[in-house]
Design an enzyme around this catalytic site. Structure first.
Site, PDB file in Angstrom:
ATOM      1  N   ASP A   8       0.879  -1.165   0.000  1.00 21.34           N
ATOM      2  CA  ASP A   8       0.000   0.000   0.000  1.00 21.34           C
ATOM      3  C   ASP A   8       0.918   1.216   0.000  1.00 21.34           C
ATOM      4  OD1 ASP A   8      -1.764   2.053   0.505  1.00 21.34           O
ATOM      5  OD2 ASP A   8      -2.332   1.365   2.519  1.00 21.34           O
ATOM      6  N   LYS A  50       2.312  11.399  -3.477  1.00 21.21           N
ATOM      7  CA  LYS A  50       1.360  10.604  -4.271  1.00 21.21           C
ATOM      8  C   LYS A  50       0.353  11.494  -5.007  1.00 21.21           C
ATOM      9  CE  LYS A  50      -1.848   6.729  -3.603  1.00 21.21           C
ATOM     10  NZ  LYS A  50      -2.264   5.722  -2.596  1.00 21.21           N
ATOM     11  N   GLU A 107      -7.176  -0.111  -4.677  1.00 24.64           N
ATOM     12  CA  GLU A 107      -7.198  -0.182  -3.213  1.00 24.64           C
ATOM     13  C   GLU A 107      -8.506  -0.777  -2.649  1.00 24.64           C
ATOM     14  OE1 GLU A 107      -6.089   3.846  -2.288  1.00 24.64           O
ATOM     15  OE2 GLU A 107      -4.033   3.511  -2.925  1.00 24.64           O
ATOM     16  N   ASP A 110     -13.067   4.948   1.760  1.00 27.61           N
ATOM     17  CA  ASP A 110     -11.649   5.045   2.150  1.00 27.61           C
ATOM     18  C   ASP A 110     -11.243   6.505   2.241  1.00 27.61           C
ATOM     19  OD1 ASP A 110      -8.905   5.029   2.351  1.00 27.61           O
ATOM     20  OD2 ASP A 110      -8.561   3.620   0.715  1.00 27.61           O
TER      21      ASP A 110
END
Ligand code: AMP
Length: 527
Positions: A8, A69, A170, A192
């Site tokens: 992850d 990211k 994810e 999420d």
């Protein structure tokens, strides 16, 4: 044991896991913790990664990279990039291919190189723990990542010395971690809310399959935004009381941001908290400014209510896009550290008929799921089949310069569509095909994945020559476009798999630079 790491690569924290038989082993980092802050810093010729980089960020804000990211696979001119850059103390410039470069010690680095330092640190921690080399990985990325962002993630892995055998979404990983692919069929929403990104997906899981029915997300909605609201409020308080604008000072701002985040986390447990930062700065007259103020949950919730509502809007839209109603949802999985905020949990609970579940550790669940996927991929007897959808429209530019969709978003992948085109002018010998990904009718607002030319077309009156264009999206979301002149069978292929637009040899240069950086890396291997 599967030899493939499940990773992850998070905006705020990263995590790695590996399957040992039926059980996942979450790999401890050098400091014994199971997550690694996704932070990289340069300090006095040394490279720091993870906890050590995070710890020194207050005194070295301009050379400490966090939330990289958000910039992965984006062009510098992208409005989203500009928005992200506004909120960070480090310097970003346009790179040679129009991508984002981060400047550290007067040297420019691609975002992939920064991410590679995080991946490499996890790789080495895993190898130390397992006492053997690890070469392959499955890396998770947000479901809405477009092809370029996925490619950037792959490249980051490659720079770190990892062969990325698959990129997995994810939310799919979260469902796999719950073992949902093995049970009876269920309709599940994965909500999420992490440090930097929000991702919501509707899945159908069970009977050996995970099918993503619909997915949406916001790359600029996450814990950082909640921290920023407290930060702005604190800046206002300091300005009011002491007449100083602390937002202008990078180091002071960083300390204030850390205090804001810590207060936010405390407010998940308590109704009220005190934020105290002694010797924050100096006032105009030279006297020290000590910050001390109280913040209660109600005020925090009013400062951030609109952020939660933004996630709610996407939540509802995604359920609708999946062709379902909220009553049809049987499970809601809460993923990401921000889902510990009571107001988030309460709001999600209001939206569906089932109680949201937080029984899998929200920080580890994605890495565990990626390792489950890694094991499934490397195990011939694997029964689980992943069925995903493409998160964005894939299309081409029309003659009028507009975007025309060829594969609409939320189409099941792998998929392939063929379209026949004709030449548009007399004697036309070249056809230019511009492929984009995105959801706007205006081409400029979409991501151009690449363009290519089919040459050597027989000169003929317009409309006479036919060209078949095949658009294919593979199981992990990479795009391939092939154009064939029907008459001559002359073909041209655009493999956007390698579509980062880098000049030849650039990736190799990054790999060797990475080796040099490793020599200067500390903090990865000690604490
Ligand atoms: P992740 O990206 O999933 O690691 O989530 C990190 C985000 O979750 C950061 O913004 C953290 O500040 C936030 N977070 C972690 N723990 C809590 C908590 N107990 N309450 C509220 N937010 C939290």
């Amino acid at each position: 044991m599967s030899g493939v790491l499940g990773i992850d690569l998070g905006t705020t924290n990263s995590c790695a896991s590996l399957m040992e038989g039926e059980a996942p082993l979450v790999l401890p980092m050098a400091d014994g913790k199971y997550t690694l802050p996704s932070v990289v810093a340069f300090k006095a010729g040394r490279v720091l990664v993870g906890e050590r980089a995070k710890r020194q960020s207050a005194t070295n804000a301009a050379s400490t990279i966090f939330a990289a990211k958000r910039l992965m696979g984006r062009s510098f001119s992208d409005p989203e990039t500009q928005r992200a850059i506004e909120n960070v103390p480090y310097r970003c410039i346009a790179g040679p291919t129009g991508d984002v470069n981060i400047v550290l010690d007067d040297k420019a680095f691609a975002v992939e190189e920064i991410s590679a330092l995080i991946l490499g640190t996890m790789k080495r921690a895993a190898e130390r723990h397992l006492q053997r080399e690890v070469r392959q990985a499955v890396i998770a990325c947000p479901a809405y990542f477009n092809d370029r962002q996925r490619q950037a993630t792959r490249d980051a892995g490659m720079i770190a010395g990892l062969e990325v055998i698959q990129i997995v979404n994810e939310p799919t990983a979260a469902a796999l971690a719950h073992g949902f692919h093995q049970g009876a069929s269920r309709r599940v929403v994965v909500y999420d809310l992490g440090g930097g990104t929000f991702d919501v997906s509707v899945l159908r899981v069970g009977g050996g399959a995970v099918e993503v029915l619909a997915t949406a997300g916001d790359a600029f909605l996450g814990g950082h935004d909640f921290d920023n609201r407290i930060f702005d409020w604190l800046v206002g308080r300091v300005a009011e009381t002491h007449g100083v604008n602390v937002a202008e000072d990078a180091d002071v701002s960083q300390r204030l941001r850390e205090a804001a985040e810590a207060a936010k986390i405390r407010l998940s447990e308590s109704e009220r908290t005190t934020i105290a930062v002694p010797f924050l700065t100096t006032a105009k007259g030279g006297e020290p400014v000590h910050l001390e103020c109280a913040l209660d949950r109600a005020l925090f919730e009013s400062l951030t209510g609109d952020l939660v509502e933004r996630s709610v809007t996407l939540f509802k839209e995604t359920i609708q896009a999946a062709g379902l109603t909220p009553e049809a949802i049987q499970e809601v999985l809460l993923v990401g550290g921000m889902t510990r905020m009571p107001a988030v949990r309460a709001r999600v609970a209001e939206l569906v008929a089932c109680p949201p579940s937080f029984n899998v550790h929200p920080d580890l669940v994605v890495a565990v799921g990626a390792s489950v996927q890694a094991a499934l991929l490397t195990n011939d007897a694997a029964s689980a089949v992943l069925v995903d959808v493409t998160p964005h429209n894939l299309g081409i530019m029309t003659v009028a310069g507009l975007a025309e969709t060829v594969i609409p978003k939320n189409t099941r992948i792998p998929t392939a569509v063929e379209r026949r085109f004709s030449t548009v002018s007399d004697g036309q010998q070249v056809v230019k095909i511009v492929v984009y990904q995105g959801d706007s009718r205006k081409l400029a607002q979409n991501q151009v994945l690449g363009e290519f030319y089919l040459q050597g077309i027989r000169p003929a009156p317009r409309g006479d020559v036919k060209i078949d264009v095949r658009f294919a999206i593979s199981a992990d979301g990479t795009v391939q476009v092939t154009a064939i002149d029907v008459e001559t069978k002359n073909a041209k292929e655009l493999r956007i798999v390698r579509g980062s637009g880098r000049p030849p040899g650039e990736l190799e240069r990054m790999i060797s630079q990475h080796q040099e950086l490793l020599l200067a890396t500390e903090g990865a291997d000690s604490t």
